[in-house]
Design an enzyme around this catalytic site. Structure first.
Site, PDB file in Angstrom:
ATOM      1  N   ASP A  21      33.717  40.405 -15.417  1.00  6.44           N
ATOM      2  CA  ASP A  21      33.001  39.253 -15.974  1.00  6.44           C
ATOM      3  C   ASP A  21      33.535  37.958 -15.369  1.00  6.44           C
ATOM      4  O   ASP A  21      34.739  37.667 -15.489  1.00  6.44           O
ATOM      5  CB  ASP A  21      33.184  39.248 -17.502  1.00  6.44           C
ATOM      6  CG  ASP A  21      32.173  38.355 -18.204  1.00  6.44           C
ATOM      7  OD1 ASP A  21      31.294  37.790 -17.533  1.00  6.44           O
ATOM      8  OD2 ASP A  21      32.260  38.241 -19.445  1.00  6.44           O
ATOM      9  N   ASP A  22      32.678  37.212 -14.718  1.00  2.73           N
ATOM     10  CA  ASP A  22      33.072  35.897 -14.147  1.00  2.73           C
ATOM     11  C   ASP A  22      34.099  36.036 -13.024  1.00  2.73           C
ATOM     12  O   ASP A  22      34.940  35.143 -12.841  1.00  2.73           O
ATOM     13  CB  ASP A  22      33.654  34.964 -15.217  1.00  2.73           C
ATOM     14  CG  ASP A  22      32.614  34.418 -16.182  1.00  2.73           C
ATOM     15  OD1 ASP A  22      31.559  35.046 -16.334  1.00  2.73           O
ATOM     16  OD2 ASP A  22      32.866  33.363 -16.796  1.00  2.73           O
ATOM     17  N   CYS A  80      25.986  35.056 -17.343  1.00  2.00           N
ATOM     18  CA  CYS A  80      26.106  36.459 -17.753  1.00  2.00           C
ATOM     19  C   CYS A  80      24.767  37.118 -18.078  1.00  2.00           C
ATOM     20  O   CYS A  80      24.389  38.126 -17.477  1.00  2.00           O
ATOM     21  CB  CYS A  80      26.987  36.583 -18.997  1.00  2.00           C
ATOM     22  SG  CYS A  80      28.652  35.950 -18.855  1.00  2.00           S
ATOM     23  N   HIS A 117      24.901  41.344 -21.851  1.00  2.00           N
ATOM     24  CA  HIS A 117      25.671  40.171 -22.281  1.00  2.00           C
ATOM     25  C   HIS A 117      26.384  40.388 -23.618  1.00  2.00           C
ATOM     26  O   HIS A 117      25.843  41.006 -24.535  1.00  2.00           O
ATOM     27  CB  HIS A 117      24.770  38.943 -22.398  1.00  2.00           C
ATOM     28  CG  HIS A 117      25.513  37.745 -22.892  1.00  2.00           C
ATOM     29  ND1 HIS A 117      26.572  37.211 -22.198  1.00  2.00           N
ATOM     30  CD2 HIS A 117      25.408  37.016 -24.026  1.00  2.00           C
ATOM     31  CE1 HIS A 117      27.063  36.195 -22.872  1.00  2.00           C
ATOM     32  NE2 HIS A 117      26.383  36.056 -23.991  1.00  2.00           N
ATOM     33  N   ASP A 133      29.289  39.789 -12.462  1.00  2.09           N
ATOM     34  CA  ASP A 133      27.970  39.220 -12.776  1.00  2.09           C
ATOM     35  C   ASP A 133      27.695  37.892 -12.077  1.00  2.09           C
ATOM     36  O   ASP A 133      26.546  37.503 -11.891  1.00  2.09           O
ATOM     37  CB  ASP A 133      27.746  39.118 -14.291  1.00  2.09           C
ATOM     38  CG  ASP A 133      28.791  38.310 -15.023  1.00  2.09           C
ATOM     39  OD1 ASP A 133      29.783  37.860 -14.399  1.00  2.09           O
ATOM     40  OD2 ASP A 133      28.626  38.111 -16.254  1.00  2.09           O
ATOM     41  N   HIS A 134      28.726  37.179 -11.675  1.00  2.00           N
ATOM     42  CA  HIS A 134      28.585  35.926 -10.908  1.00  2.00           C
ATOM     43  C   HIS A 134      29.980  35.461 -10.531  1.00  2.00           C
ATOM     44  O   HIS A 134      30.970  36.078 -10.912  1.00  2.00           O
ATOM     45  CB  HIS A 134      27.845  34.838 -11.710  1.00  2.00           C
ATOM     46  CG  HIS A 134      28.424  34.637 -13.079  1.00  2.00           C
ATOM     47  ND1 HIS A 134      29.586  33.931 -13.280  1.00  2.00           N
ATOM     48  CD2 HIS A 134      28.043  35.116 -14.278  1.00  2.00           C
ATOM     49  CE1 HIS A 134      29.876  33.971 -14.573  1.00  2.00           C
ATOM     50  NE2 HIS A 134      28.971  34.689 -15.196  1.00  2.00           N
TER      51      HIS A 134
HETATM   52 CA   LIG Z   1      29.861  36.278 -16.794  1.00  2.00          CA
END
Ligand SMILES: [Ca+2]
Length: 417
Positions: free
Chosen positions: A30-31, A69, A123, A316-317
């Site tokens: 995540d991130d 997300c 999410h 996700d990014h």
């Molecule tokens: Ca994220």
């Protein structure tokens, strides 16, 4: 309403016998940006992702569909762009708007696979929804697990800086950290890995789609102290604020949206020391996730199924981490849209890197292709099989890598935090 748009998904039965079917280990961070040793970062240590890279293809130019997300994850799991799913924020309406969509996990289920997740795939408010189903889609899974660790149950020990510090429910959008002397398995992400390891052992003789959804390195940056010790604070530097501001001089206002008037928004009330402390913590959580990936690979080896398992590692990014004075994501710049993507697949290239632009949207059709599952649907990506076979093949001219379209549409829509 998406209900007016008929989307046909015809998932044919796979042609491979159960014993011949490839498993899929789907690992999401995540991130996580590409400040990783496996992507050449000089500080961040990623020995386990390095090991995965030796067994697969590292995509140097992989991009998310939207640097947030909910939209990004929904796009991955449906194979549709955010402007098709109409999930452009962290809302929980994927099924409501797309009632007939067949998700990636569903496609596997329809073809005889056991589909399960532990942690965050769709999410979740992070960390507020840890231990819950978050914004899950029940039709995607046969089983789902929601581990919760000390990073959530003892979050009162977390140090946070800047805005949002008064509200517990804002912990996920503050610059915050904690480095307890603890075991990996005391933390949510350690428990996520443990659950997937358990499932690998249980399901090793049947085809599986197992999704490990790690919550790090999303803030708050919480990891065992040993990972912080990898990054002495005196070696953590930040871009000079004046330089960051000059970096924005040629940036058109639309690229920053409402943040432009408030710049340097993310550094409001944050000292440079505090920013360095948070960057150290972010690096620590990168390595913490890396270690969990190592545990998952060890489990495949222990169960002797590494050679019949596709491994996908993605985020996700990306994340700014200080560039241009920005900290989080939600902008169309390289730092928040480029993601790590490593795919290891039996019979495909090993230890190679691809410079071809690819999208997370490509994961769904890629996995269908590699697993011999026929899908006739509105999947909007393309299979990366040609690049997994020859990482710099001149094919994929049809690559429709234009993610900026969606972000530009969304600028000004996002809340300005
Ligand atoms: Ca994220």
């Amino acid at each position: 309403m998406k209900g007016l748009v008929i989307i046909f998904h015809l998932v044919a039965l796979g042609t491979l016998a159960s014993s011949e079917k490839l498993n899929v280990l789907f690992i999401c961070a995540d991130d996580m940006n590409v400040d990783l040793g496996v992507y050449g970062h000089p500080q961040v240590k990623t020995p386990h992702l390095d090991r995965l890279a030796q067994r697969g293809v590292v995509f140097e130019r992989a991009y998310c569909q939207q640097s947030l997300c909910g939209p990004s994850r929904t796009s991955v799991m449906t194979g549709l762009r955010p402007d098709e799913t109409e999930i452009l924020t962290n809302s929980n309406k994927m099924r409501e708007i797309n009632p007939d969509v067949i998700t990636l996990g569903q496609a596997f289920r329809l073809n005889g696979y056991f589909s399960a997740r532990a942690g965050k795939i769709y999410h979740y408010g992070n960390p507020s929804m840890i231990g819950t189903d978050g914004h899950d889609d029940p039709q995607t899974w046969d089983k789902k697990y929601n581990p919760i660790g000390m990073d959530r149950t003892q979050q009162e020990y977390i140090t946070r800086y800047g805005r949002g510090r008064q509200k517990d429910n804002n912990l996920g959008i503050s610059m915050a950290w904690w480095d307890p002397v603890s075991k990996d398995t005391d933390h949510t992400d350690g428990k996520v890995a443990s659950k997937i390891i358990e499932l690998i052992g249980q399901k090793k003789d049947e085809p599986f789609f197992l999704a490990a959804g790690f919550f790090n390195p999303h803030c708050p940056y919480v990891a065992p102290k040993k990972y912080f010790d990898l990054y002495p604070l005196d070696q953590i530097t930040m871009q000079d604020v004046g330089e960051a501001k000059r970096d924005l001089e040629d940036v058109p206002p639309i690229a920053l949206g409402r943040d432009l008037a408030n710049w340097p928004y993310y550094f409001a009330d944050i000292t440079m020391y505090q920013a360095r402390k948070c960057k150290q913590a972010y690096f620590a959580t990168q390595s913490f996730v890396d270690a969990q990936v190592g545990r998952l690979m060890d489990a495949l080896e222990k169960n002797n199924i590494f050679d019949k398992t596709i491994i996908v590692f993605w985020s996700d990014h990306g994340y700014f981490l200080g560039e241009k004075g920005l900290w989080y994501k939600r902008k169309a710049f390289e730092r928040s849209t480029r993601v790590p993507l490593i795919i290891s697949a039996p019979g495909m290239a090993k230890g190679e890197r691809s410079n071809k632009p690819v999208e997370l949207l490509d994961l769904y059709p890629t996995l269908m292709d590699l697993c011999g599952i026929s899908v006739s649907s509105r999947l909007q990506g393309k299979s990366l099989r040609p690049l997994l076979s020859d990482p710099n093949a001149e094919k994929l001219d049809e690559a429709s890598c234009h993610p900026g379209m969606v972000w530009q549409r969304c600028l000004g829509v996002f809340p300005a935090y």
